[in-house]
Motif scaffolding. Structure first.
Motif, PDB file in Angstrom:
ATOM      1  N   ILE A 117       1.463   2.848   6.646  1.00 55.97           N
ATOM      2  CA  ILE A 117       0.004   2.724   6.561  1.00 55.97           C
ATOM      3  C   ILE A 117      -0.566   3.839   5.685  1.00 55.97           C
ATOM      4  O   ILE A 117      -1.419   3.601   4.832  1.00 55.97           O
ATOM      5  N   LYS A 164     -10.402  -3.311   1.890  1.00 56.63           N
ATOM      6  CA  LYS A 164      -9.972  -3.797   3.211  1.00 56.63           C
ATOM      7  C   LYS A 164      -9.026  -4.982   3.077  1.00 56.63           C
ATOM      8  O   LYS A 164      -8.024  -5.070   3.789  1.00 56.63           O
ATOM      9  N   VAL A 165      -9.344  -5.892   2.169  1.00 59.33           N
ATOM     10  CA  VAL A 165      -8.479  -7.063   1.952  1.00 59.33           C
ATOM     11  C   VAL A 165      -7.095  -6.604   1.490  1.00 59.33           C
ATOM     12  O   VAL A 165      -6.065  -7.090   1.983  1.00 59.33           O
ATOM     13  N   ILE A 167      -5.660  -3.701   1.995  1.00 58.65           N
ATOM     14  CA  ILE A 167      -4.992  -3.010   3.100  1.00 58.65           C
ATOM     15  C   ILE A 167      -4.445  -4.015   4.103  1.00 58.65           C
ATOM     16  O   ILE A 167      -3.304  -3.905   4.551  1.00 58.65           O
ATOM     17  N   GLU A 168      -5.268  -4.991   4.481  1.00 59.21           N
ATOM     18  CA  GLU A 168      -4.816  -6.010   5.434  1.00 59.21           C
ATOM     19  C   GLU A 168      -3.595  -6.749   4.914  1.00 59.21           C
ATOM     20  O   GLU A 168      -2.641  -6.998   5.663  1.00 59.21           O
ATOM     21  N   ARG A 169      -3.616  -7.111   3.629  1.00 65.04           N
ATOM     22  CA  ARG A 169      -2.494  -7.841   3.034  1.00 65.04           C
ATOM     23  C   ARG A 169      -1.218  -6.989   3.081  1.00 65.04           C
ATOM     24  O   ARG A 169      -0.146  -7.463   3.458  1.00 65.04           O
ATOM     25  N   LYS A 170      -1.338  -5.717   2.730  1.00 61.40           N
ATOM     26  CA  LYS A 170      -0.172  -4.821   2.726  1.00 61.40           C
ATOM     27  C   LYS A 170       0.351  -4.577   4.144  1.00 61.40           C
ATOM     28  O   LYS A 170       1.559  -4.503   4.352  1.00 61.40           O
ATOM     29  N   ILE A 171      -0.554  -4.463   5.116  1.00 60.64           N
ATOM     30  CA  ILE A 171      -0.111  -4.264   6.500  1.00 60.64           C
ATOM     31  C   ILE A 171       0.645  -5.494   6.991  1.00 60.64           C
ATOM     32  O   ILE A 171       1.684  -5.369   7.645  1.00 60.64           O
ATOM     33  N   LYS A 172       0.144  -6.687   6.677  1.00 57.11           N
ATOM     34  CA  LYS A 172       0.849  -7.913   7.064  1.00 57.11           C
ATOM     35  C   LYS A 172       2.236  -7.958   6.437  1.00 57.11           C
ATOM     36  O   LYS A 172       3.219  -8.293   7.104  1.00 57.11           O
ATOM     37  N   GLU A 175       4.408  -5.448   8.280  1.00 56.26           N
ATOM     38  CA  GLU A 175       4.794  -5.931   9.606  1.00 56.26           C
ATOM     39  C   GLU A 175       5.853  -7.016   9.503  1.00 56.26           C
ATOM     40  O   GLU A 175       6.796  -7.040  10.292  1.00 56.26           O
TER      41      GLU A 175
END
Length: 186
Positions: A117, A164-165, A167-172, A175
């Motif tokens: 993260i 934010k988009v 970051i969300e994509r990279k976190i998914k 994971e």
């Protein structure tokens, strides 16, 4: 000022002193927001200025917005690096103490996930990362960010939303990679 010994020309030495005097307090605030420890924050500022000595030739005018943003990024990155180094050690010690005191499970974020993260934030494109970090780390309002960056407030909102988009994509993705490794499918 040992850093001055690492700089070759008198003009660059003067520029370094001006930058140090002008931005050290701002950089200290930024590193304190990340580290919450004045001694660690001071170390991070020192590390950021060491980084600056290596790149002093890239800094054109000490009063310019690009210079300010560059030094903010240097300070933030130095603080994140120091946080990452200290975090894994402190977390392990804390978990061992908690486990010894409790009967039961200890929940924590995997250090690999946490480092991922931090990498995501650190590797955002600069125009998104700076706006995002000013908003969420330095707790600045959109109007303040717009003034500091020399952009419109609507642009600030847009960059935050796009950041934010990303970051969300990279976190998914991260994971999915971690789940794939844990199930043996990686």
């Amino acid at each position: 000022m040992i850093n001055l010994m690492m700089i070759d020309t008198p003009e660059d030495k003067r520029k370094f002193v001006v930058l140090y005097e002008k931005y050290r307090h701002l950089m200290m605030k930024i590193t304190m927001d990340v580290l919450h420890d004045p001694y660690l924050a001071e170390d991070a500022v020192h590390n950021a200025f060491i980084s600056l000595t290596r790149n002093i030739d890239k800094v054109e005018e000490p009063d310019g917005i690009p210079t300010k943003l560059y030094l903010i990024a240097c300070a933030r990155n130095a603080a994140i690096d120091l946080y990452r180094k200290r975090s894994s050690q402190v977390k392990k010690e804390t978990l061992l103490e908690e486990a010894a005191e409790k009967d039961g499970y200890v929940t924590y974020i995997d250090s690999e996930l946490e480092n991922g993260i931090l990498d995501i934030l650190k590797n955002l494109p600069l125009k998104y990362r700076d706006v995002f970090m000013l908003k969420y780390v330095n707790h600045m309002e959109n109007q303040e960010i717009a003034e500091v960056c020399g952009i419109l407030e609507g642009t600030v909102r847009q960059r935050i939303a796009r950041g934010k988009v990303m970051i969300e994509r990279k976190i998914k993705e991260m994971e999915e990679n971690l789940n794939g490794e844990n199930t043996g499918n990686g």
